[in-house]
Design a protein around this motif. Structure first.
Motif, PDB file in Angstrom:
ATOM      1  N   GLU A 184       0.852  -1.193   0.000  1.00 47.35           N
ATOM      2  CA  GLU A 184       0.000   0.000   0.000  1.00 47.35           C
ATOM      3  C   GLU A 184       0.883   1.236   0.000  1.00 47.35           C
ATOM      4  O   GLU A 184       1.474   1.597   1.014  1.00 47.35           O
ATOM      5  N   ALA A 185       0.964   1.885  -1.157  1.00 41.17           N
ATOM      6  CA  ALA A 185       1.955   2.953  -1.327  1.00 41.17           C
ATOM      7  C   ALA A 185       1.607   4.228  -0.573  1.00 41.17           C
ATOM      8  O   ALA A 185       2.488   4.919  -0.069  1.00 41.17           O
ATOM      9  N   GLY A 186       0.347   4.570  -0.490  1.00 37.11           N
ATOM     10  CA  GLY A 186      -0.022   5.819   0.162  1.00 37.11           C
ATOM     11  C   GLY A 186       0.062   6.997  -0.798  1.00 37.11           C
ATOM     12  O   GLY A 186       0.587   6.900  -1.907  1.00 37.11           O
ATOM     13  N   LEU A 187      -0.444   8.145  -0.357  1.00 39.40           N
ATOM     14  CA  LEU A 187      -0.522   9.331  -1.192  1.00 39.40           C
ATOM     15  C   LEU A 187       0.699  10.224  -1.007  1.00 39.40           C
ATOM     16  O   LEU A 187       1.261  10.308   0.084  1.00 39.40           O
ATOM     17  N   ILE A 188       1.079  10.910  -2.088  1.00 41.92           N
ATOM     18  CA  ILE A 188       2.050  11.994  -1.956  1.00 41.92           C
ATOM     19  C   ILE A 188       1.353  13.114  -1.191  1.00 41.92           C
ATOM     20  O   ILE A 188       0.278  13.562  -1.601  1.00 41.92           O
ATOM     21  N   PRO A 189       1.890  13.594  -0.087  1.00 39.21           N
ATOM     22  CA  PRO A 189       1.182  14.614   0.690  1.00 39.21           C
ATOM     23  C   PRO A 189       1.127  15.956  -0.028  1.00 39.21           C
ATOM     24  O   PRO A 189       1.951  16.252  -0.895  1.00 39.21           O
ATOM     25  N   SER A 190       0.134  16.740   0.339  1.00 40.39           N
ATOM     26  CA  SER A 190       0.082  18.140  -0.075  1.00 40.39           C
ATOM     27  C   SER A 190       0.829  18.970   0.962  1.00 40.39           C
ATOM     28  O   SER A 190       1.204  18.461   2.033  1.00 40.39           O
ATOM     29  N   LEU A 191       1.044  20.231   0.678  1.00 32.37           N
ATOM     30  CA  LEU A 191       1.711  21.098   1.657  1.00 32.37           C
ATOM     31  C   LEU A 191       0.964  21.129   2.994  1.00 32.37           C
ATOM     32  O   LEU A 191       1.601  21.031   4.051  1.00 32.37           O
ATOM     33  N   PRO A 192      -0.386  21.252   3.005  1.00 31.64           N
ATOM     34  CA  PRO A 192      -1.075  21.260   4.302  1.00 31.64           C
ATOM     35  C   PRO A 192      -0.853  19.981   5.114  1.00 31.64           C
ATOM     36  O   PRO A 192      -0.857  20.016   6.348  1.00 31.64           O
ATOM     37  N   MET A 193      -0.646  18.849   4.431  1.00 31.85           N
ATOM     38  CA  MET A 193      -0.445  17.583   5.143  1.00 31.85           C
ATOM     39  C   MET A 193       0.889  17.533   5.880  1.00 31.85           C
ATOM     40  O   MET A 193       1.082  16.706   6.770  1.00 31.85           O
ATOM     41  N   ILE A 194       1.812  18.421   5.502  1.00 28.27           N
ATOM     42  CA  ILE A 194       3.064  18.529   6.259  1.00 28.27           C
ATOM     43  C   ILE A 194       3.116  19.867   6.993  1.00 28.27           C
ATOM     44  O   ILE A 194       4.180  20.412   7.268  1.00 28.27           O
ATOM     45  N   SER A 195       1.892  20.383   7.288  1.00 28.61           N
ATOM     46  CA  SER A 195       1.709  21.572   8.145  1.00 28.61           C
ATOM     47  C   SER A 195       2.245  22.863   7.540  1.00 28.61           C
ATOM     48  O   SER A 195       2.694  23.762   8.258  1.00 28.61           O
ATOM     49  N   ILE A 196       2.196  22.976   6.206  1.00 31.00           N
ATOM     50  CA  ILE A 196       2.602  24.205   5.546  1.00 31.00           C
ATOM     51  C   ILE A 196       1.410  24.780   4.792  1.00 31.00           C
ATOM     52  O   ILE A 196       0.753  24.089   4.013  1.00 31.00           O
ATOM     53  N   ASP A 197       1.104  26.032   5.047  1.00 35.00           N
ATOM     54  CA  ASP A 197       0.033  26.733   4.352  1.00 35.00           C
ATOM     55  C   ASP A 197       0.471  27.002   2.911  1.00 35.00           C
ATOM     56  O   ASP A 197       1.512  27.629   2.691  1.00 35.00           O
TER      57      ASP A 197
END
Length: 400
Positions: A184-197
């Motif tokens: 299960e590879a998972g999603l490439i995070p967005s900026l908000p997912m790494i706490s960046i606006d």
């Protein structure tokens, strides 16, 4: 043959000339490629800016996405997680019943601390970790001296290295990657997912003429080919003594989307007929020297007294003065322009880096380590050893 290896990608986001990943694919029936986004990397410092700012984070996301696409072309994939790597990699080793973890060797304190913690976490699981040095043109055993005999300044290092330089051939890309079932590879995070606006990257950032560096090995190899074709193959004069930075190859070297050996072997055929090619080689060795300096001197590189241990040299810890520098409101317009450019584009030429660093350290007398941390946040091509050795040198507490 080993049944299964966890491969932990770090600052080696490439398939070409990735010795560690190639070794994993040749040693195991199945390989689990993993990248972990560490939230600690994006936390804000006490000075209000992030350890890795939004532009650096965006470049990282692009590089990881490109790596995933490259792996998929080989029948593989890239497992993505967010959290503390020393815990997540250990959990994955247990989940996938891996016998080994393969990864690149890092030398900065934070990274080595993570390695140590991971080793402790997997010790009880009877899983071994194998580390590969891939940061420089060669390994420490290839040097004509031991690390504790490393010359203090670069010119002496260069003289000792240039005559007998031996660079091993680049490693090929693996032909095919075998994944375990149920991957299960998972999603490439967005900026908000790494706490960046996302709004931390403004329209002025996006509209800047320098906001053109996209992350990933695919574009890195294209940019290297363009550089060789335009400047080295044609014999065009290089207008820089530090072309790795000034022609922006450092952007992709910073995350290992490009290896120094790949640059060397692209350059090598043209060295006899183009003397300017030697300038690039010298710059690659300067990059190596910065890495060896970090290995040799360790945490001293990050202290105000620096490599030279200049304990009698005093620095001002005046935050309002520092904030005038970071907000580009000093009395020096050239410095202000450089800082504004850094914030909006994530890039500075070597001349601009030296100018801004010299003004903060030697004109204002402000603690130079603050400036080095500011560069760490905003430079897309941030490299631990290169950045901190530069600041050591300009502040007069180190030498290159």
């Amino acid at each position: 043959m080993i049944h299964r290896i966890i491969y932990w990608f770090r600052n080696d986001l490439r398939l070409q000339d990735n010795e560690a990943f190639f070794a994993a694919t040749q040693s195991a029936q199945e390989v689990v490629p993993v990248y972990v986004f560490d939230p600690r990397q994006f936390e804000k410092t006490k000075y209000g800016f992030r350890r890795a700012g939004a532009l650096r984070a965006q470049f990282l996301l692009e590089s990881v996405l490109d790596l995933r696409n490259r792996l998929r072309e080989k029948g593989g994939d890239l497992l993505i997680r967010i959290g503390e790597p020393e815990k997540i990699i250990a959990e994955l080793a247990e989940e996938y019943a891996a016998q080994y973890i393969y990864t690149s060797k890092e030398i900065a304190p934070d990274e080595t601390s993570v390695e140590t913690s991971l080793s402790k976490n997997i010790k009880v699981m009877n899983v071994d970790i194998k580390l590969f040095w891939m940061t420089t043109l060669g390994s420490a055993i290839d040097l004509p001296f031991s690390i504790n005999k490393l010359p203090f300044d670069f010119p002496e290092f260069y003289e000792k290295m240039k005559g007998g330089l031996k660079v091993k051939a680049v490693f090929p890309e693996p032909e095919h990657i075998n994944l375990p079932q149920g991957y299960e590879a998972g999603l490439i995070p967005s900026l908000p997912m790494i706490s960046i606006d996302p709004f931390e990257i403004t329209e002025s950032n996006k509209n800047s003429s320098d906001f053109s560096q996209k992350g990933g090995e695919t574009i890195a190899l294209v940019k290297l080919d363009q550089f060789i074709e335009e400047y080295i193959k044609t014999g065009k004069t290089l207008k820089s003594s530090e072309p790795i930075v000034d022609y922006k190859l450092s952007t992709w070297l910073s995350l290992g989307c490009l290896s120094p050996r790949t640059v060397y072997f692209a350059l090598n055929p043209y060295l006899p007929q183009n003397p300017d090619g030697t300038i690039v080689l010298r710059d690659l060795l300067k990059r190596d020297f910065a890495n060896w300096s970090l290995l040799r001197h360790g945490s001293r590189l990050f202290k105000p007294s620096g490599i030279k241990h200049e304990i009698n040299k005093r620095w001002l810890n005046e935050l309002p003065v520092f904030e005038k520098w970071t907000s580009a409101t000093t009395e020096n317009e050239a410095v202000n322009e450089a800082i504004n450019k850094l914030i909006s584009t994530g890039y500075l030429t070597t001349t601009e880096r030296n100018l801004a660093a010299d003004y903060l350290s030697n004109e204002l007398g402000i603690n130079w380590t603050w400036g080095a941390m500011f560069f760490e946040s905003f430079l897309i091509d941030y490299n631990v050893s290169g950045n901190w050795v530069r600041w050591n040198t300009i502040a007069g507490v180190g030498s290159i």
